[in-house]
Design a protein around this motif. Structure first.
Motif, PDB file in Angstrom:
ATOM      1  N   ALA A 100       0.574 -16.467   2.704  1.00  0.00           N
ATOM      2  CA  ALA A 100       0.355 -16.647   4.144  1.00  0.00           C
ATOM      3  C   ALA A 100      -1.122 -16.481   4.454  1.00  0.00           C
ATOM      4  N   ALA A 101      -1.539 -17.084   5.581  1.00  0.00           N
ATOM      5  CA  ALA A 101      -2.951 -16.987   5.979  1.00  0.00           C
ATOM      6  C   ALA A 101      -3.106 -15.905   7.040  1.00  0.00           C
ATOM      7  N   LEU A 102      -4.188 -15.162   6.913  1.00  0.00           N
ATOM      8  CA  LEU A 102      -4.534 -14.154   7.912  1.00  0.00           C
ATOM      9  C   LEU A 102      -5.918 -14.516   8.443  1.00  0.00           C
ATOM     10  N   GLU A 149       2.040  -1.547   9.531  1.00  0.00           N
ATOM     11  CA  GLU A 149       3.427  -1.489  10.016  1.00  0.00           C
ATOM     12  C   GLU A 149       3.892  -2.774  10.695  1.00  0.00           C
ATOM     13  N   ASN A 150       2.974  -3.479  11.348  1.00  0.00           N
ATOM     14  CA  ASN A 150       3.414  -4.624  12.169  1.00  0.00           C
ATOM     15  C   ASN A 150       2.903  -5.979  11.695  1.00  0.00           C
ATOM     16  N   ILE A 151       1.722  -6.016  11.107  1.00  0.00           N
ATOM     17  CA  ILE A 151       1.145  -7.317  10.748  1.00  0.00           C
ATOM     18  C   ILE A 151       1.472  -7.688   9.299  1.00  0.00           C
ATOM     19  N   GLU A 152       1.329  -6.739   8.395  1.00  0.00           N
ATOM     20  CA  GLU A 152       1.641  -7.041   6.987  1.00  0.00           C
ATOM     21  C   GLU A 152       3.064  -7.560   6.776  1.00  0.00           C
ATOM     22  N   PRO A 153       4.067  -6.991   7.445  1.00  0.00           N
ATOM     23  CA  PRO A 153       5.423  -7.523   7.241  1.00  0.00           C
ATOM     24  C   PRO A 153       5.547  -9.003   7.646  1.00  0.00           C
ATOM     25  N   LYS A 154       4.801  -9.423   8.666  1.00  0.00           N
ATOM     26  CA  LYS A 154       4.833 -10.842   9.075  1.00  0.00           C
ATOM     27  C   LYS A 154       4.239 -11.699   7.958  1.00  0.00           C
ATOM     28  N   ALA A 167       4.049 -10.905   4.825  1.00  0.00           N
ATOM     29  CA  ALA A 167       4.961 -10.847   3.671  1.00  0.00           C
ATOM     30  C   ALA A 167       6.134 -11.810   3.869  1.00  0.00           C
ATOM     31  N   ALA A 168       6.467 -12.078   5.140  1.00  0.00           N
ATOM     32  CA  ALA A 168       7.563 -13.021   5.433  1.00  0.00           C
ATOM     33  C   ALA A 168       7.055 -14.469   5.449  1.00  0.00           C
ATOM     34  N   GLY A 169       5.799 -14.669   5.080  1.00  0.00           N
ATOM     35  CA  GLY A 169       5.246 -16.025   4.985  1.00  0.00           C
ATOM     36  C   GLY A 169       4.685 -16.561   6.293  1.00  0.00           C
ATOM     37  N   LYS A 170       4.542 -15.698   7.284  1.00  0.00           N
ATOM     38  CA  LYS A 170       4.009 -16.152   8.583  1.00  0.00           C
ATOM     39  C   LYS A 170       2.484 -16.119   8.574  1.00  0.00           C
ATOM     40  N   ASN A 171       1.875 -17.159   9.113  1.00  0.00           N
ATOM     41  CA  ASN A 171       0.423 -17.149   9.275  1.00  0.00           C
ATOM     42  C   ASN A 171       0.083 -16.386  10.551  1.00  0.00           C
ATOM     43  N   VAL A 172      -0.868 -15.481  10.424  1.00  0.00           N
ATOM     44  CA  VAL A 172      -1.165 -14.572  11.544  1.00  0.00           C
ATOM     45  C   VAL A 172      -2.635 -14.660  11.938  1.00  0.00           C
ATOM     46  N   ILE A 202      -6.152 -14.914   2.414  1.00  0.00           N
ATOM     47  CA  ILE A 202      -4.845 -15.395   1.976  1.00  0.00           C
ATOM     48  C   ILE A 202      -4.085 -14.178   1.445  1.00  0.00           C
ATOM     49  N   PHE A 203      -2.866 -14.011   1.929  1.00  0.00           N
ATOM     50  CA  PHE A 203      -2.017 -12.911   1.472  1.00  0.00           C
ATOM     51  C   PHE A 203      -1.027 -13.501   0.475  1.00  0.00           C
ATOM     52  N   LYS A 204      -1.103 -13.024  -0.765  1.00  0.00           N
ATOM     53  CA  LYS A 204      -0.236 -13.588  -1.802  1.00  0.00           C
ATOM     54  C   LYS A 204       0.177 -12.482  -2.757  1.00  0.00           C
ATOM     55  N   ASP A 205       1.429 -12.430  -3.079  1.00  0.00           N
ATOM     56  CA  ASP A 205       1.953 -11.411  -3.996  1.00  0.00           C
ATOM     57  C   ASP A 205       1.463 -10.011  -3.622  1.00  0.00           C
ATOM     58  N   GLY A 206       1.481  -9.715  -2.349  1.00  0.00           N
ATOM     59  CA  GLY A 206       1.105  -8.376  -1.890  1.00  0.00           C
ATOM     60  C   GLY A 206      -0.385  -8.101  -1.902  1.00  0.00           C
ATOM     61  N   LYS A 207      -1.206  -9.133  -2.210  1.00  0.00           N
ATOM     62  CA  LYS A 207      -2.658  -8.905  -2.261  1.00  0.00           C
ATOM     63  C   LYS A 207      -3.379  -9.770  -1.240  1.00  0.00           C
ATOM     64  N   PHE A 208      -4.505  -9.257  -0.752  1.00  0.00           N
ATOM     65  CA  PHE A 208      -5.330 -10.025   0.172  1.00  0.00           C
ATOM     66  C   PHE A 208      -6.508 -10.637  -0.574  1.00  0.00           C
ATOM     67  N   MET A 209      -6.660 -11.953  -0.418  1.00  0.00           N
ATOM     68  CA  MET A 209      -7.809 -12.618  -1.047  1.00  0.00           C
ATOM     69  C   MET A 209      -8.701 -13.165   0.056  1.00  0.00           C
ATOM     70  N   LYS A 210      -9.956 -12.790  -0.005  1.00  0.00           N
ATOM     71  CA  LYS A 210     -10.886 -13.204   1.037  1.00  0.00           C
ATOM     72  C   LYS A 210     -11.325 -14.647   0.794  1.00  0.00           C
ATOM     73  N   ARG A 211     -11.313 -15.439   1.834  1.00  0.00           N
ATOM     74  CA  ARG A 211     -11.791 -16.819   1.749  1.00  0.00           C
ATOM     75  C   ARG A 211     -12.992 -16.991   2.665  1.00  0.00           C
TER      76      ARG A 211
END
Ligand code: 2PG
Length: 337
Positions: free
Chosen positions: A57-59, A220-225, A227-232, A270-279
């Protein structure tokens, strides 16, 4: 209306990047037809959520545009002031930069400058979904702002305001001029109040205290979104975002001192496999103070010249796609470094 348009995209590639670009030219490409709307600068490629891998997902993080108190050089903190005209333009420009990234949900602070920024940015979005603020200050506010059409809901993006994302509370500095405060208390002292991790300004919050609420809210509120594949998208403030970036990039208390965020420059993770990758920032030329700009992309933009000429639709669209792939490749390479 779909109107045929002729465009040819010449790209002058710096010497050291030519080999990579030559290789990319060989990549198989999907042919697409473009209409005039899609060919506007911010609307050249439209990724679709359906093509997105579910575990990714994109953050987008965005600090609000210039506020009236930024312009006057006053400590603002939790004082609720609006954007200046320049801030409005910055927010619109930011919206253009991210207009191709599908956004499923928006979080903002409860302060108007962050909310204005999110709303103005969304007006530029290619999907034209309507951002709707979900009022949660009382049960009545929640119930009175309900939408009763699934179709209308589908055409909207929920905007969740949260005070936890507010700017750090600047205590007795709120409303004071930054320059005058530095003259009165000394530059070093004021720099510590503004940028250190654990030294709070008088009666205010340190970055550490701000992190306790902002990062906790994020987890608590943003990471779960995500993790559910939502772009935030998160529209917030210099210091609440510094604390979140400190968490995402695992910065030390020392490293965070030099982290500065420009107003209204979208930062992409980019949030992937529980990790944040900076773009890098999604589109556009480099600017001073753009934190997430990768070194490779920075070099690319500094040394590459783009020239647009009339040619054929097919060649133009192929070229745009190759360029997008080339940029992606540069980002992927820079992430490995
Ligand atoms: O005044 C403020 O609230 C903040 C952000 O504008 O300022 P500083 O850069 O000092 O953290």
């Amino acid at each position: 209306m779909s109107t045929a348009i002729s465009i040819h995209h010449f790209v002058i590639i710096p010497q050291e990047e030519r080999e990579t670009y030559q290789r990319l030219k060989q990549l198989p490409l999907r042919t697409v037809s473009y209409n005039t709307t899609l060919l506007s600068p911010s609307k050249n490629t439209i990724p679709d959520n359906s093509q997105k891998k579910s575990n990714e997902a994109a953050l987008i993080l965005i600090r609000h545009g210039e506020s009236l108190w930024n312009a006057k050089n006053l400590f603002t903190g939790c004082v609720d002031v609006p954007l200046t005209e320049k801030g409005i333009e910055e927010a619109i420009e930011a919206g253009k930069r991210i207009s191709n990234i599908p956004i499923d949900v928006i979080f903002t602070s409860s302060l108007i400058r962050a909310q204005m920024t999110a709303m103005l940015a969304m007006i530029q979005h290619c999907r034209k979904k309507v951002p709707i603020i979900l009022h949660n200050e009382s049960d009545q506010a929640k119930s009175w702002s309900q939408v009763f059409s699934e179709e209308t809901k589908d055409q909207s993006v929920p905007v969740i305001p949260a005070w936890q994302l507010n700017e750090r509370m600047y205590g007795e500095l709120q409303g004071l001029n930054k320059q005058e405060t530095a003259e009165r208390y000394g530059k070093q002292q004021v720099h510590e109040w503004r940028r250190s991790y654990d030294i709070p300004p008088p009666e205010g919050e340190s970055l550490e205290m701000c992190a306790e609420r902002a990062v906790a809210y994020f987890v608590e509120n943003i990471e779960p979104k995500l993790a559910a594949g939502k772009n935030v998208m998160v529209a917030a403030h210099g210091n609440s975002l510094r604390s979140i970036i400190m968490y995402l990039d695992k910065l030390t208390c020392k490293e965070v001192i030099s982290l500065e965020l420009s107003t209204s420059i979208p930062l992409l993770y980019i949030f992937k496999d529980g990790k944040f990758m900076k773009r890098g920032s999604p589109v556009g030329p480099t600017e001073a103070g753009v934190y997430a700009y990768t070194k490779v992309r920075h070099r690319f933009y500094c040394s590459t010249i783009f020239i647009f000429f009339e040619f054929s639709v097919l060649d133009g669209s192929l070229c745009l796609q190759r360029l997008a792939q080339y940029r992606q490749k540069l980002d992927d390479e820079s992430l490995k470094k």
